[in-house]
Design a protein around this motif. Structure first.
Motif, PDB file in Angstrom:
ATOM      1  N   PRO A  21      30.699  27.340  34.656  1.00 54.53           N
ATOM      2  CA  PRO A  21      32.077  27.159  35.140  1.00 54.53           C
ATOM      3  C   PRO A  21      32.809  28.491  35.115  1.00 54.53           C
ATOM      4  CG  PRO A  21      31.871  26.385  32.872  1.00 54.53           C
ATOM      5  CD  PRO A  21      30.475  26.736  33.328  1.00 54.53           C
ATOM      6  N   SER A  22      33.907  28.556  35.812  1.00 60.83           N
ATOM      7  CA  SER A  22      34.642  29.816  35.928  1.00 60.83           C
ATOM      8  C   SER A  22      35.103  30.337  34.574  1.00 60.83           C
ATOM      9  CB  SER A  22      35.843  29.639  36.856  1.00 60.83           C
ATOM     10  OG  SER A  22      36.722  28.628  36.369  1.00 60.83           O
ATOM     11  N   ALA A  23      35.364  29.441  33.628  1.00 59.53           N
ATOM     12  CA  ALA A  23      35.831  29.877  32.311  1.00 59.53           C
ATOM     13  C   ALA A  23      34.794  30.738  31.599  1.00 59.53           C
ATOM     14  CB  ALA A  23      36.185  28.664  31.452  1.00 59.53           C
ATOM     15  N   VAL A  24      33.515  30.455  31.821  1.00 60.63           N
ATOM     16  CA  VAL A  24      32.458  31.253  31.191  1.00 60.63           C
ATOM     17  C   VAL A  24      32.416  32.646  31.811  1.00 60.63           C
ATOM     18  CG1 VAL A  24      29.980  31.451  30.784  1.00 60.63           C
ATOM     19  CG2 VAL A  24      31.106  29.234  30.556  1.00 60.63           C
ATOM     20  N   TRP A  25      32.466  32.711  33.145  1.00 59.32           N
ATOM     21  CA  TRP A  25      32.473  34.018  33.810  1.00 59.32           C
ATOM     22  C   TRP A  25      33.704  34.821  33.407  1.00 59.32           C
ATOM     23  CZ3 TRP A  25      28.126  35.646  35.417  1.00 59.32           C
ATOM     24  CH2 TRP A  25      27.202  34.789  36.038  1.00 59.32           C
ATOM     25  N   ASP A  26      34.855  34.153  33.304  1.00 60.51           N
ATOM     26  CA  ASP A  26      36.073  34.851  32.882  1.00 60.51           C
ATOM     27  C   ASP A  26      35.918  35.409  31.467  1.00 60.51           C
ATOM     28  OD1 ASP A  26      37.214  34.190  35.294  1.00 60.51           O
ATOM     29  OD2 ASP A  26      38.397  32.511  34.498  1.00 60.51           O
ATOM     30  N   SER A  27      35.260  34.638  30.610  1.00 60.37           N
ATOM     31  CA  SER A  27      35.036  35.083  29.244  1.00 60.37           C
ATOM     32  C   SER A  27      34.142  36.322  29.199  1.00 60.37           C
ATOM     33  CB  SER A  27      34.397  33.951  28.429  1.00 60.37           C
ATOM     34  OG  SER A  27      33.942  34.419  27.186  1.00 60.37           O
ATOM     35  N   LEU A  28      33.070  36.315  29.982  1.00 60.90           N
ATOM     36  CA  LEU A  28      32.160  37.460  30.032  1.00 60.90           C
ATOM     37  C   LEU A  28      32.871  38.694  30.593  1.00 60.90           C
ATOM     38  CD1 LEU A  28      28.949  35.681  31.371  1.00 60.90           C
ATOM     39  CD2 LEU A  28      29.414  36.382  29.020  1.00 60.90           C
ATOM     40  N   ALA A  29      33.681  38.476  31.621  1.00 61.01           N
ATOM     41  CA  ALA A  29      34.381  39.592  32.265  1.00 61.01           C
ATOM     42  C   ALA A  29      35.502  40.144  31.397  1.00 61.01           C
ATOM     43  CB  ALA A  29      34.944  39.142  33.609  1.00 61.01           C
ATOM     44  N   SER A  30      36.007  39.344  30.474  1.00 61.89           N
ATOM     45  CA  SER A  30      37.134  39.777  29.649  1.00 61.89           C
ATOM     46  C   SER A  30      36.740  40.851  28.646  1.00 61.89           C
ATOM     47  CB  SER A  30      37.738  38.578  28.908  1.00 61.89           C
ATOM     48  OG  SER A  30      36.851  38.108  27.893  1.00 61.89           O
ATOM     49  N   GLN A  31      35.452  40.883  28.270  1.00 64.56           N
ATOM     50  CA  GLN A  31      34.965  41.869  27.301  1.00 64.56           C
ATOM     51  C   GLN A  31      33.640  42.447  27.808  1.00 64.56           C
ATOM     52  OE1 GLN A  31      36.476  42.828  24.505  1.00 64.56           O
ATOM     53  NE2 GLN A  31      38.164  41.339  24.535  1.00 64.56           N
ATOM     54  N   PRO A  32      33.663  43.176  28.920  1.00 67.97           N
ATOM     55  CA  PRO A  32      32.408  43.586  29.559  1.00 67.97           C
ATOM     56  C   PRO A  32      31.522  44.484  28.699  1.00 67.97           C
ATOM     57  CG  PRO A  32      34.281  44.737  30.541  1.00 67.97           C
ATOM     58  CD  PRO A  32      34.844  43.649  29.662  1.00 67.97           C
ATOM     59  N   ARG A  33      32.125  45.324  27.859  1.00 66.92           N
ATOM     60  CA  ARG A  33      31.291  46.182  27.020  1.00 66.92           C
ATOM     61  C   ARG A  33      30.544  45.355  25.978  1.00 66.92           C
ATOM     62  NH1 ARG A  33      35.888  49.528  27.571  1.00 66.92           N
ATOM     63  NH2 ARG A  33      36.727  48.936  25.541  1.00 66.92           N
ATOM     64  N   ARG A  34      31.208  44.358  25.411  1.00 65.60           N
ATOM     65  CA  ARG A  34      30.578  43.534  24.393  1.00 65.60           C
ATOM     66  C   ARG A  34      29.635  42.494  25.005  1.00 65.60           C
ATOM     67  NH1 ARG A  34      34.376  40.041  20.758  1.00 65.60           N
ATOM     68  NH2 ARG A  34      35.788  41.768  21.179  1.00 65.60           N
ATOM     69  N   SER A  35      30.005  41.955  26.156  1.00 66.98           N
ATOM     70  CA  SER A  35      29.205  40.895  26.774  1.00 66.98           C
ATOM     71  C   SER A  35      28.022  41.434  27.563  1.00 66.98           C
ATOM     72  CB  SER A  35      30.078  40.046  27.709  1.00 66.98           C
ATOM     73  OG  SER A  35      30.504  40.800  28.845  1.00 66.98           O
ATOM     74  N   ASN A  36      27.932  42.763  27.684  1.00 69.36           N
ATOM     75  CA  ASN A  36      26.879  43.351  28.515  1.00 69.36           C
ATOM     76  C   ASN A  36      25.478  42.995  28.042  1.00 69.36           C
ATOM     77  OD1 ASN A  36      26.164  45.120  30.767  1.00 69.36           O
ATOM     78  ND2 ASN A  36      25.338  46.475  29.187  1.00 69.36           N
ATOM     79  N   ILE A  37      25.336  42.578  26.768  1.00 62.98           N
ATOM     80  CA  ILE A  37      24.023  42.195  26.267  1.00 62.98           C
ATOM     81  C   ILE A  37      23.441  41.012  27.033  1.00 62.98           C
ATOM     82  CG2 ILE A  37      24.378  43.125  23.955  1.00 62.98           C
ATOM     83  CD1 ILE A  37      25.033  40.299  23.008  1.00 62.98           C
TER      84      ILE A  37
END
Length: 218
Positions: A21-37
């Motif tokens: 869902p869009s909420a998951v993508w928004d979460s990943l995009a909100s912290q791209p350096r940390r979520s890059n894993i």
């Protein structure tokens, strides 16, 4: 700083990032350096139809949510396969680590582990990567749930995520080839032998994930 405290987690399971869902993508995009894993891998897979990716048919993505005061992503966990072999478990949270109460992390990792147990064999979970505090809770809870003991020492390596911008990037010394020029190009078949030696050298010190030269050349 306020603390994120324990609440009953809700858990979602996805077999492919195209179903996020869009909420998951928004979460990943909100912290791209940390979520890059796991963000880059998810974004790449999402561009291809799920039924055309046979190598990823066993992939599992778990999202735990905070249900109050509104539904918010707490953790995203990836159990996926790379081009050569299965990846470790990757764990990401968009929440500030320093604000997470221990009971909160424990509750969510317990929920994640119960979900992993429903979908994956215990031996598939051989390593985990994420924030040190979160991974320690995950590993301890996994041992308690499955009886699988941690290796000794339990930490494979400590990593720091670093980044630069156009403002902080500075010219550095370059390693020159014989004629004084630096050349970059795509790899070709003739490079396989040298690349295999480099890959083998990188992993040679690992007793947990032994990489043999014949495997690298496969």
């Amino acid at each position: 700083m306020s603390s994120v405290t324990a609440s009953i987690p809700l858990v979602s399971v996805f077999r492919h990032p195209a179903h996020f869902p869009s909420a998951v993508w928004d979460s990943l995009a909100s912290q791209p350096r940390r979520s890059n894993i796991l963000y880059a891998h998810a974004a790449k897979l999402a561009t291809v139809a799920p039924n055309t990716q046979l190598n990823h048919s066993q992939d599992l993505w778990i999202v735990s949510w905070v249900s109050q005061p509104e539904s918010t992503v707490a953790f995203v966990v990836a159990c996926t396969t790379g081009p050569i072999a299965p990846y470790p478990i990757f764990i990401y949270t968009p929440l500030p680590i320093s604000s997470l109460a221990s009971s909160f992390v424990q509750l969510h990792m317990n929920a994640v582990i119960q979900t992993l147990r429903l979908h994956m064999r215990p031996e598939r979970i051989f390593s985990a990567f994420g924030s040190e505090r979160v991974v320690e809770v995950f590993a301890s809870a996994w041992t308690k749930e499955t009886g699988v003991q941690l290796s000794n020492p339990s930490v494979y390596y400590h990593a720091k995520l670093m980044f630069c911008t156009t403002a902080t990037l500075k010219a550095g010394r370059q390693h020159l080839v014989a004629d004084g020029a630096v050349r970059m190009r795509a790899a070709v078949a003739a490079d396989v032998e040298k690349l295999a030696r480099l890959c083998h050298g990188f992993a040679a010190g690992s007793v947990r994930f032994p990489t043999f030269r014949s495997f690298v050349l496969t």
